[in-house]
Design an enzyme around this catalytic site. Structure first.
Site, PDB file in Angstrom:
ATOM      1  CB  ALA A   1      73.407  59.294  68.014  1.00  0.00           C
TER       2      ALA A   1
ATOM      3  CD  GLU B   1      66.810  57.160  65.877  1.00  0.00           C
ATOM      4  OE1 GLU B   1      66.313  56.232  66.550  1.00  0.00           O
ATOM      5  OE2 GLU B   1      67.454  58.104  66.391  1.00  0.00           O
TER       6      GLU B   1
ATOM      7  CB  ALA C   1      76.596  65.004  71.057  1.00  0.00           C
TER       8      ALA C   1
ATOM      9  CB  THR D   1      72.132  53.200  82.058  1.00  0.00           C
ATOM     10  OG1 THR D   1      71.935  53.933  80.849  1.00  0.00           O
ATOM     11  CG2 THR D   1      71.197  53.717  83.146  1.00  0.00           C
TER      12      THR D   1
ATOM     13  CG  HIS E   1      71.081  54.106  76.296  1.00  0.00           C
ATOM     14  ND1 HIS E   1      70.259  53.276  75.561  1.00  0.00           N
ATOM     15  CD2 HIS E   1      71.017  55.317  75.698  1.00  0.00           C
ATOM     16  CE1 HIS E   1      69.734  53.956  74.564  1.00  0.00           C
ATOM     17  NE2 HIS E   1      70.177  55.201  74.622  1.00  0.00           N
TER      18      HIS E   1
ATOM     19  NE  ARG F   1      86.551  65.557  72.765  1.00  0.00           N
ATOM     20  CZ  ARG F   1      86.994  65.902  73.969  1.00  0.00           C
ATOM     21  NH1 ARG F   1      86.354  66.832  74.672  1.00  0.00           N
ATOM     22  NH2 ARG F   1      88.078  65.354  74.491  1.00  0.00           N
TER      23      ARG F   1
END
EC number: 2.5.1.78
Length: 154
Positions: A56, A58, A80, A86, A88, A127
């Site tokens: 994601a 990029e 997604a 964490t 991140h 989704r």
């Protein structure tokens, strides 16, 4: 007073789709939804290019590059980002969102946001074509409408 509104007609329009390979199961479902929406709205396969990026993070760079070529009426971003243990997730989700918005503003081309940011894989699946519809479809519809709206403004 004149009101401008985008139409859901993709005939004759060109689209770039940037999709993340990370969480590929979700990305492919989002891509399927986007392609379905484009084709049902009149887009021809020859007018759709798909760019697959590693993750994601990029997406914004490739979206901006695609939008800046002048070949596309709109770019659709799909992927997604799923929360882990964490922080991140927070960094990636925030930067992807900001990056996609910035890319559209810089390029002056509609770039739609179909990147899921969910707490669980189950939410992402919902989704991406399950209980909550397909956000890839929704992103494609937004891209079609915005491309037509921008054309009306020219």
């Amino acid at each position: 007073m004149k009101i401008y509104e985008g139409k859901l007609l993709a005939q004759g329009l060109r689209f770039g789709i940037v999709v993340s390979r990370f969480n590929d199961f979700i990305g492919e479902r989002l891509l399927g939804g986007a392609l379905d929406a484009l084709k049902r709205s009149g887009a021809e396969e020859k007018n759709i290019d798909v760019f697959k990026v590693p993750g994601a993070f990029e997406i914004p760079l490739v979206a901006k590059k695609a939008a800046s070529t002048g070949r596309y009426d709109a770019v659709i971003c799909l992927g997604a980002v799923i929360r882990g243990a964490t922080p991140h997730f927070d960094y990636v989700a925030n930067e992807v969102s900001k990056g996609i918005a910035h890319a559209g503003l810089e390029a002056g081309v509609p770039i739609s946001f179909g990147v899921l940011t969910t707490d669980t894989i189950e939410q992402a699946i919902e989704r991406a074509g399950s209980k909550s519809g397909n956000k890839g479809w929704d992103a494609a519809v937004a891209a079609i409408e915005m491309a037509n709206l921008i054309k009306q403004m020219s």
